[in-house]
Design a protein around this motif. Structure first.
Motif, mmCIF file in Angstrom:
data_model
loop_
_atom_site.group_PDB
_atom_site.id
_atom_site.type_symbol
_atom_site.label_atom_id
_atom_site.label_comp_id
_atom_site.label_asym_id
_atom_site.label_seq_id
_atom_site.Cartn_x
_atom_site.Cartn_y
_atom_site.Cartn_z
ATOM 1 N N LEU A 223 -1.993 12.271 -10.515
ATOM 2 C CA LEU A 223 -3.134 11.571 -10.224
ATOM 3 C C LEU A 223 -3.774 10.817 -11.245
ATOM 4 O O LEU A 223 -4.232 9.763 -11.552
ATOM 5 N N ALA A 224 -3.990 11.466 -12.333
ATOM 6 C CA ALA A 224 -4.732 10.984 -13.531
ATOM 7 C C ALA A 224 -3.950 9.701 -14.305
ATOM 8 O O ALA A 224 -4.313 8.819 -14.500
ATOM 9 N N ALA A 225 -2.504 9.954 -14.212
ATOM 10 C CA ALA A 225 -1.453 8.904 -14.697
ATOM 11 C C ALA A 225 -1.739 8.016 -13.920
ATOM 12 O O ALA A 225 -1.886 6.500 -14.381
ATOM 13 N N ALA A 226 -1.884 7.967 -12.298
ATOM 14 C CA ALA A 226 -1.796 6.900 -11.498
ATOM 15 C C ALA A 226 -3.115 6.247 -11.720
ATOM 16 O O ALA A 226 -3.342 4.872 -11.585
ATOM 17 N N ILE B 267 -2.105 2.115 7.328
ATOM 18 C CA ILE B 267 -1.690 3.053 6.307
ATOM 19 C C ILE B 267 -0.397 3.781 6.470
ATOM 20 O O ILE B 267 0.198 3.819 7.564
ATOM 21 N N ILE B 268 0.324 4.088 5.486
ATOM 22 C CA ILE B 268 1.786 4.988 5.841
ATOM 23 C C ILE B 268 1.635 6.084 5.143
ATOM 24 O O ILE B 268 1.022 6.297 4.193
ATOM 25 N N HIS B 269 2.793 6.766 5.294
ATOM 26 C CA HIS B 269 2.870 8.309 4.967
ATOM 27 C C HIS B 269 4.373 8.514 4.904
ATOM 28 O O HIS B 269 5.053 8.444 6.084
ATOM 29 N N ASP B 270 4.970 8.961 4.123
ATOM 30 C CA ASP B 270 6.277 9.444 4.043
ATOM 31 C C ASP B 270 6.601 10.791 3.898
ATOM 32 O O ASP B 270 5.838 11.379 2.896
ATOM 33 N N ILE C 293 -0.445 7.263 1.989
ATOM 34 C CA ILE C 293 -1.072 8.494 1.638
ATOM 35 C C ILE C 293 -0.286 9.289 0.723
ATOM 36 O O ILE C 293 0.837 9.501 1.038
ATOM 37 N N TRP C 294 -0.700 9.763 -0.641
ATOM 38 C CA TRP C 294 -0.152 10.154 -1.498
ATOM 39 C C TRP C 294 -0.395 11.634 -1.858
ATOM 40 O O TRP C 294 -1.870 11.989 -1.639
ATOM 41 N N PHE D 18 -5.154 8.868 -1.685
ATOM 42 C CA PHE D 18 -4.547 7.461 -1.422
ATOM 43 C C PHE D 18 -3.947 6.814 -2.584
ATOM 44 O O PHE D 18 -4.554 7.122 -3.739
ATOM 45 N N TRP D 19 -3.159 5.881 -2.397
ATOM 46 C CA TRP D 19 -2.181 5.140 -3.574
ATOM 47 C C TRP D 19 -2.173 3.688 -3.408
ATOM 48 O O TRP D 19 -1.618 3.363 -2.173
#
Length: 276
Positions: free
Chosen positions: A13-16, A77-80, A49-50, A37-38
């Motif tokens: 998350l910090a990198a993103a 939104i999508i989620h994988d 959703i990440w 979220f991403w």
């Protein structure tokens, strides 16, 4: 907020965040459930959703999903859920699947996760096409090719976006996404037969991010040429592993990856939520 996520999620998350792909206010925690979220690139709305950890209670996780979506004010939104071959989210990620279902998500498409590893044969270049780096071309030209590729595409996401948002908007979003990928400037290329654009392949720093052929050149195997180009680009850059994904129903593209030496390493189950 990032501190409430265990490693490795906290560092991811910090990198993103540093890349402009997520924000602390896009992260939500309730009890043992947490999600973030991403966005695919800085300035984009969240699309996925990440870092979703539902915890042990699907009802509580579903409420976290619903409340976060209300707070974010998103319309879709999508989620994988990614699993090894032969596994099912209904059984093997039962809490997550139930939470998503309770929150109004539906699993609409299953995707193959594919991988090429160093040491495998590099697919030969048939030599039929010449290539022009997309970053050196006029933006309108590249968007026009993306619009043409979307016509009759077998990719489910493309079909949905063209039907709901229109081909031009989908192409402009795809252009922004591909141009913001981590890739060397000359990796994303348009393939030409003479002066006629045939299609494109867009490798990024770890994957074949996108590949497609325009309608008038389909049926002649040019996807093999484009995929050979993209795979060779990353292999010669020293990647030990190249990943890709395509819909199970997109048989021509899946077959092209198999011919190029890719193997199935997993399945990705894509869930969608929309306001209407």
């Amino acid at each position: 907020m990032f501190d409430q996520f265990p490693e490795p999620g906290r560092s991811q998350l910090a990198a993103a965040f540093d890349e402009g792909r997520t924000r602390p206010e896009w992260c939500f925690v309730e009890g043992q459930a947490r999600l973030a979220f991403w966005a695919p690139f800085a300035g984009s709305e969240p699309v996925i959703i990440w870092q979703f950890d539902p915890g042990p209670d699907p009802a509580a996780a579903a409420e976290l999903l619903r409340s976060s979506l209300r707070t974010m004010g998103l319309s879709k939104i999508i989620h994988d859920i990614s699993l090894k071959p032969g596994l099912s989210p209904v059984v093997d990620r039962a809490v997550e699947h139930e939470a998503l279902s309770l929150a109004g998500f539906a699993m609409e498409v299953e995707r193959l996760v594919l991988e090429w590893v160093a040491g495998s044969d590099i697919p030969p270049d048939p030599g039929r096409l010449t290539y022009r780096p997309a970053r050196r071309m006029n933006q309108a030209e590249v968007i026009d090719i993306l619009i043409r590729i979307s016509d009759g595409s077998l990719d489910y996401d493309t079909q949905i976006e063209v039907a709901t948002a229109g081909a031009e908007r989908e192409a402009r979003w795809m252009y922004d996404d591909l141009m913001n990928r981590k890739a060397k400037p000359d990796w994303f290329v348009i393939g030409y037969l003479g002066d006629s654009p045939v299609g494109l392949v867009a490798p990024d720093d770890h994957s074949i991010a996108y590949i497609g052929v325009v309608p008038e050149h389909r049926g002649h195997g040019y996807v093999n040429d484009l995929l050979a180009r993209g795979t060779r680009t990353l292999a010669e850059a020293g990647l030990q592993r190249i990943v890709a994904a395509t819909d199970v129903a997109n048989v021509p593209t899946a077959d092209a990856f198999m011919r190029a030496g890719y193997a199935e390493v997993g399945r990705l189950f894509r869930y969608y939520w929309r306001t209407s």
